[in-house]
Design a protein around this motif. Structure first.
Motif, PDB file in Angstrom:
ATOM      1  N   VAL A   1      14.657  13.616  -8.720  1.00 39.56           N
ATOM      2  CA  VAL A   1      13.651  12.586  -8.458  1.00 39.56           C
ATOM      3  C   VAL A   1      14.278  11.335  -7.856  1.00 39.56           C
ATOM      4  N   GLY A   2      15.470  10.969  -8.350  1.00 38.15           N
ATOM      5  CA  GLY A   2      16.101   9.742  -7.882  1.00 38.15           C
ATOM      6  C   GLY A   2      16.249   9.665  -6.372  1.00 38.15           C
ATOM      7  N   PRO A   3      16.856  10.663  -5.719  1.00 39.45           N
ATOM      8  CA  PRO A   3      16.996  10.596  -4.258  1.00 39.45           C
ATOM      9  C   PRO A   3      15.655  10.539  -3.527  1.00 39.45           C
ATOM     10  N   ALA A   4      14.644  11.239  -4.070  1.00 38.61           N
ATOM     11  CA  ALA A   4      13.329  11.218  -3.427  1.00 38.61           C
ATOM     12  C   ALA A   4      12.718   9.812  -3.478  1.00 38.61           C
TER      13      ALA A   4
ATOM     14  N   ARG B   1      13.319   3.490   0.931  1.00 38.06           N
ATOM     15  CA  ARG B   1      14.058   3.216   2.156  1.00 38.06           C
ATOM     16  C   ARG B   1      13.151   3.315   3.381  1.00 38.06           C
ATOM     17  N   LEU B   2      12.333   4.363   3.441  1.00 39.27           N
ATOM     18  CA  LEU B   2      11.417   4.527   4.565  1.00 39.27           C
ATOM     19  C   LEU B   2      10.415   3.379   4.631  1.00 39.27           C
ATOM     20  N   ASP B   3       9.988   2.923   3.466  1.00 35.36           N
ATOM     21  CA  ASP B   3       9.019   1.831   3.433  1.00 35.36           C
ATOM     22  C   ASP B   3       9.632   0.534   3.930  1.00 35.36           C
TER      23      ASP B   3
ATOM     24  N   ALA C   1       0.772  -1.238   0.000  1.00 33.38           N
ATOM     25  CA  ALA C   1       0.000   0.000   0.000  1.00 33.38           C
ATOM     26  C   ALA C   1       0.806   1.293   0.000  1.00 33.38           C
ATOM     27  N   PRO C   2       1.917   1.409   0.742  1.00 40.63           N
ATOM     28  CA  PRO C   2       2.553   2.733   0.839  1.00 40.63           C
ATOM     29  C   PRO C   2       3.116   3.275  -0.459  1.00 40.63           C
ATOM     30  N   VAL C   3       3.821   2.457  -1.254  1.00 40.71           N
ATOM     31  CA  VAL C   3       4.616   3.042  -2.338  1.00 40.71           C
ATOM     32  C   VAL C   3       4.396   2.397  -3.698  1.00 40.71           C
ATOM     33  N   TRP C   4       3.479   1.458  -3.832  1.00 43.97           N
ATOM     34  CA  TRP C   4       3.450   0.689  -5.073  1.00 43.97           C
ATOM     35  C   TRP C   4       3.104   1.546  -6.285  1.00 43.97           C
TER      36      TRP C   4
END
Length: 347
Positions: free
Chosen positions: A313-316, A322-324, A52-55
């Protein structure tokens, strides 16, 4: 020179989509294979929480692929989308239905509705990677050229079918590895072994299909076969195989720290091997990178935009992933979405 750079950016972005989007497609595959409502309740619970968070972010890679193709290599874009419009449309429909099924299943309280939306999500997760793989197989086999009319013959060759099956197996492998690590992260100890077994089975399927691919591509995609068995293409394939073996060992030993990284390396290196094997062609063996490149000033601007995207965009995206994976992000619950019970919820 700039055309070659953009071509390699395109390959790298395809690899990123194969890994990021492939993991989500793999989760959908295991959703389909989880069984009935009672037996599959726990695996589907984990899939809902893990995805759910990032897909949705993974669609950024697909959009980037399309922009690079129609801007940097418009002739190739026209040839591919003319000859392969049907599998591409079917893949796009699968993406839409997959997103709708996943979004609507979780807040639905009726069991019957959850089954319908879940079935749509799971089947579309199987169909979409197959057709995307079939498109890549059609290109690799040399059946796509400028002026090639749309027909089933273009994308139903042995190479296309095999590429579609490999795409499904690879996504299932990625999905099982990531879900196994997520099971540990969410404290679902009973699902760690569940997805551990499925990761090993999926890798076996990848190996079997990879072995079958050797004679198939030798007969049906000679240029790509030669590239995969010589030079840098062979090196990338060997590194991909090594990363796959390391992943299996880590999964077997329950070493969860690095298995996600090595599974991603397995798929990404395989895509890079395909890129090296297809050189110098965009469409083997009818269109080279230089022949299919757009205007020089367009390529320069596209290179600048790609650099800016990589810096901004890449680092974001890396931070979100990473957070996920660290468990910082959590999906909304039914209470958060305001879902409420409906008459007949228990039916």
């Amino acid at each position: 020179m700039m055309a070659d750079v953009i071509a390699w950016v395109l390959v790298v972005v395809i690899a990123a989509y194969a890994c990021g989007g492939g993991t989500d497609y793999g989760a959908g595959f295991w959703d389909l294979a989880a069984g009935g409502a009672e037996r599959g309740q726990r695996p589907r619970w984990l899939i809902d929480h893990a995805m759910a968070p990032v897909w949705e972010i993974n669609n950024v890679w697909l959009i980037f692929v399309l922009v690079l193709m129609w801007t940097g290599f418009p002739t190739m874009f026209q040839a591919v989308f003319t000859a392969l419009w049907l599998p591409l449309v079917l893949a796009a429909v699968g993406m839409v239905l997959r997103g709708a099924g996943f979004a609507l299943r979780k807040p639905s309280k009726r069991l019957a509705r959850r089954r319908v939306f879940g079935a749509v999500f799971a089947v579309a997760s199987l169909v979409t990677p197959f057709f995307l793989g079939a498109v890549l197989g059609a290109v690799a086999s040399g059946r796509v050229a400028v002026g090639t009319p749309a027909s089933a013959h273009v994308w139903t060759s042995s190479t296309s079918i095999l590429a579609g099956l490999l795409a499904i197996a690879a996504t299932a492998f990625l999905g099982a590895v990531f879900l196994g690590a997520d099971a540990r992260r969410f404290g679902a100890d009973d699902l760690v072994g569940y997805f551990r077994l499925r990761a090993l089975l999926a890798f076996c399927a990848v190996v079997v299909l990879g072995v079958v691919a050797v004679p198939v591509t030798h007969h049906d995609a000679r240029h790509v076969w030669h590239g995969l068995t010589h030079g840098l293409g062979l090196l990338m394939m060997l590194l991909s195989c090594l990363a796959g073996v390391v992943t299996v060992l880590l999964v077997w030993l329950r070493a969860h720290r690095w298995q996600r990284h090595t599974s991603v390396a397995t798929v990404a290196l395989a895509v890079l091997a395909w890129g090296f094997a297809q050189r110098p062609y965009l469409l083997p063996t009818s269109m080279t990178v230089a022949q299919g490149a757009g205007a020089a000033h367009t390529l320069r601007w596209l290179g600048l935009v790609s650099l800016i995207a990589a810096v901004l965009v890449g680092p974001a995206l890396f931070l979100v992933y990473r957070l996920d994976t660290q468990g910082t992000l959590e999906p909304l619950t039914d209470t958060d979405t305001g879902a409420s019970g409906l008459p007949g919820d228990d039916l």
